[in-house]
Design a protein around this motif. Sequence first.
Motif, PDB file in Angstrom:
ATOM      1  N   ALA A   1      -5.434   0.892 -12.709  1.00  0.00           N
ATOM      2  CA  ALA A   1      -4.229   0.469 -11.989  1.00  0.00           C
ATOM      3  C   ALA A   1      -4.448   0.506 -10.477  1.00  0.00           C
ATOM      4  O   ALA A   1      -4.024  -0.402  -9.768  1.00  0.00           O
ATOM      5  CB  ALA A   1      -3.050   1.361 -12.375  1.00  0.00           C
ATOM      6  N   ARG A   2      -5.115   1.526  -9.983  1.00  0.00           N
ATOM      7  CA  ARG A   2      -5.372   1.632  -8.540  1.00  0.00           C
ATOM      8  C   ARG A   2      -6.420   0.644  -8.068  1.00  0.00           C
ATOM      9  O   ARG A   2      -6.386   0.199  -6.928  1.00  0.00           O
ATOM     10  CB  ARG A   2      -5.810   3.046  -8.198  1.00  0.00           C
ATOM     11  CG  ARG A   2      -4.663   4.028  -8.347  1.00  0.00           C
ATOM     12  CD  ARG A   2      -5.080   5.434  -8.095  1.00  0.00           C
ATOM     13  NE  ARG A   2      -5.509   5.630  -6.718  1.00  0.00           N
ATOM     14  CZ  ARG A   2      -6.222   6.672  -6.333  1.00  0.00           C
ATOM     15  NH1 ARG A   2      -6.583   7.578  -7.202  1.00  0.00           N
ATOM     16  NH2 ARG A   2      -6.575   6.814  -5.077  1.00  0.00           N
ATOM     17  N   LEU A   3      -7.363   0.300  -8.959  1.00  0.00           N
ATOM     18  CA  LEU A   3      -8.442  -0.601  -8.573  1.00  0.00           C
ATOM     19  C   LEU A   3      -8.101  -2.078  -8.786  1.00  0.00           C
ATOM     20  O   LEU A   3      -8.772  -2.949  -8.238  1.00  0.00           O
ATOM     21  CB  LEU A   3      -9.715  -0.262  -9.350  1.00  0.00           C
ATOM     22  CG  LEU A   3     -10.307   1.107  -9.068  1.00  0.00           C
ATOM     23  CD1 LEU A   3     -11.478   1.372  -9.996  1.00  0.00           C
ATOM     24  CD2 LEU A   3     -10.730   1.213  -7.616  1.00  0.00           C
ATOM     25  N   GLY A   4      -7.110  -2.341  -9.607  1.00  0.00           N
ATOM     26  CA  GLY A   4      -6.740  -3.735  -9.862  1.00  0.00           C
ATOM     27  C   GLY A   4      -7.655  -4.427 -10.851  1.00  0.00           C
ATOM     28  O   GLY A   4      -7.725  -5.652 -10.890  1.00  0.00           O
ATOM     29  N   GLY A   5      -8.373  -3.680 -11.649  1.00  0.00           N
ATOM     30  CA  GLY A   5      -9.260  -4.249 -12.671  1.00  0.00           C
ATOM     31  C   GLY A   5      -9.660  -3.172 -13.649  1.00  0.00           C
ATOM     32  O   GLY A   5      -9.499  -1.976 -13.383  1.00  0.00           O
TER      33      GLY A   5
ATOM     34  N   SER B   1     -14.791  -4.985   0.448  1.00  0.00           N
ATOM     35  CA  SER B   1     -15.235  -6.089   1.283  1.00  0.00           C
ATOM     36  C   SER B   1     -14.144  -6.486   2.261  1.00  0.00           C
ATOM     37  O   SER B   1     -13.005  -6.040   2.157  1.00  0.00           O
ATOM     38  CB  SER B   1     -15.567  -7.312   0.413  1.00  0.00           C
ATOM     39  OG  SER B   1     -16.570  -7.005  -0.511  1.00  0.00           O
ATOM     40  N   SER B   2     -14.517  -7.359   3.180  1.00  0.00           N
ATOM     41  CA  SER B   2     -13.545  -7.957   4.087  1.00  0.00           C
ATOM     42  C   SER B   2     -13.933  -9.417   4.303  1.00  0.00           C
ATOM     43  O   SER B   2     -15.068  -9.821   4.044  1.00  0.00           O
ATOM     44  CB  SER B   2     -13.499  -7.198   5.415  1.00  0.00           C
ATOM     45  OG  SER B   2     -14.784  -7.120   5.979  1.00  0.00           O
TER      46      SER B   2
ATOM     47  N   ALA C   1     -10.630  -4.850   1.516  1.00  0.00           N
ATOM     48  CA  ALA C   1     -10.271  -3.642   2.265  1.00  0.00           C
ATOM     49  C   ALA C   1      -9.022  -3.845   3.112  1.00  0.00           C
ATOM     50  O   ALA C   1      -8.233  -2.917   3.283  1.00  0.00           O
ATOM     51  CB  ALA C   1     -11.442  -3.213   3.148  1.00  0.00           C
ATOM     52  N   GLU C   2      -8.816  -5.038   3.625  1.00  0.00           N
ATOM     53  CA  GLU C   2      -7.663  -5.297   4.484  1.00  0.00           C
ATOM     54  C   GLU C   2      -6.350  -5.256   3.709  1.00  0.00           C
ATOM     55  O   GLU C   2      -5.313  -4.903   4.255  1.00  0.00           O
ATOM     56  CB  GLU C   2      -7.821  -6.651   5.168  1.00  0.00           C
ATOM     57  CG  GLU C   2      -9.009  -6.693   6.119  1.00  0.00           C
ATOM     58  CD  GLU C   2      -9.305  -8.095   6.608  1.00  0.00           C
ATOM     59  OE1 GLU C   2      -8.493  -9.008   6.391  1.00  0.00           O
ATOM     60  OE2 GLU C   2     -10.368  -8.269   7.221  1.00  0.00           O
ATOM     61  N   GLU C   3      -6.390  -5.612   2.441  1.00  0.00           N
ATOM     62  CA  GLU C   3      -5.181  -5.626   1.619  1.00  0.00           C
ATOM     63  C   GLU C   3      -4.886  -4.277   0.971  1.00  0.00           C
ATOM     64  O   GLU C   3      -3.798  -4.071   0.456  1.00  0.00           O
ATOM     65  CB  GLU C   3      -5.297  -6.696   0.542  1.00  0.00           C
ATOM     66  CG  GLU C   3      -5.297  -8.105   1.080  1.00  0.00           C
ATOM     67  CD  GLU C   3      -5.413  -9.141  -0.013  1.00  0.00           C
ATOM     68  OE1 GLU C   3      -5.329  -8.784  -1.211  1.00  0.00           O
ATOM     69  OE2 GLU C   3      -5.600 -10.320   0.329  1.00  0.00           O
ATOM     70  N   HIS C   4      -5.840  -3.380   0.961  1.00  0.00           N
ATOM     71  CA  HIS C   4      -5.674  -2.069   0.314  1.00  0.00           C
ATOM     72  C   HIS C   4      -5.997  -0.942   1.294  1.00  0.00           C
ATOM     73  O   HIS C   4      -6.840  -0.082   1.025  1.00  0.00           O
ATOM     74  CB  HIS C   4      -6.569  -1.982  -0.925  1.00  0.00           C
ATOM     75  CG  HIS C   4      -6.216  -2.967  -1.979  1.00  0.00           C
ATOM     76  ND1 HIS C   4      -6.720  -4.248  -2.002  1.00  0.00           N
ATOM     77  CD2 HIS C   4      -5.381  -2.870  -3.029  1.00  0.00           C
ATOM     78  CE1 HIS C   4      -6.218  -4.894  -3.037  1.00  0.00           C
ATOM     79  NE2 HIS C   4      -5.397  -4.079  -3.673  1.00  0.00           N
ATOM     80  N   LEU C   5      -5.322  -0.946   2.426  1.00  0.00           N
ATOM     81  CA  LEU C   5      -5.608   0.037   3.473  1.00  0.00           C
ATOM     82  C   LEU C   5      -5.336   1.471   3.033  1.00  0.00           C
ATOM     83  O   LEU C   5      -6.029   2.396   3.466  1.00  0.00           O
ATOM     84  CB  LEU C   5      -4.813  -0.288   4.732  1.00  0.00           C
ATOM     85  CG  LEU C   5      -5.286  -1.523   5.493  1.00  0.00           C
ATOM     86  CD1 LEU C   5      -4.372  -1.799   6.674  1.00  0.00           C
ATOM     87  CD2 LEU C   5      -6.720  -1.366   5.955  1.00  0.00           C
ATOM     88  N   ASP C   6      -4.353   1.677   2.167  1.00  0.00           N
ATOM     89  CA  ASP C   6      -4.070   3.031   1.696  1.00  0.00           C
ATOM     90  C   ASP C   6      -5.259   3.598   0.919  1.00  0.00           C
ATOM     91  O   ASP C   6      -5.659   4.749   1.111  1.00  0.00           O
ATOM     92  CB  ASP C   6      -2.800   3.064   0.851  1.00  0.00           C
ATOM     93  CG  ASP C   6      -2.841   2.073  -0.311  1.00  0.00           C
ATOM     94  OD1 ASP C   6      -3.584   1.068  -0.212  1.00  0.00           O
ATOM     95  OD2 ASP C   6      -2.123   2.298  -1.297  1.00  0.00           O
TER      96      ASP C   6
END
Length: 137
Positions: A42-46, A58-59, A89-94
């Motif tokens: 859930a935290r990783l999205g996959g 990545s960015s 990385a930009e979309e998952h800053l937390d």
Amino acid sequence: MTGLVVRVLVLAAASSFGVLHRRRSGRTRVRGRDDGERLDAARLGGGLGERATLVQFSSAFCAPCRATRRVLGEVAVMVPGVAHIEIDAEEHLDLVRELDILKTPTVLVLDAAGRVVRRATGRPRRADVIAALGEAV
């Protein structure tokens, strides 16, 4: 004469830094802070792999990230039970802050339970990734 000595010292220092940076880039290493840290699907999205998971941060502006994506994708196909998940990385800053991701690409090697067992910054070598997977299994 003093100017020449200063130039030589600056050139030597810059060369030493460049060689050290190049040797460390892409090497996997164990970090004590990651021990016990678990990441779930859930935290990783996959989905996590049955044996191990390669998580790549990545960015959009990162040129080495494309090469890293290719290397990790090839390893995931070669080694059964290994999944590759790429995270922007930009979309998952937390998550980036929580895991202390300082630059891209950063690769985390997770075991089957989602624990971080290895970490690499920079473009990893295929052999280093396969060796790190040996610890995750």
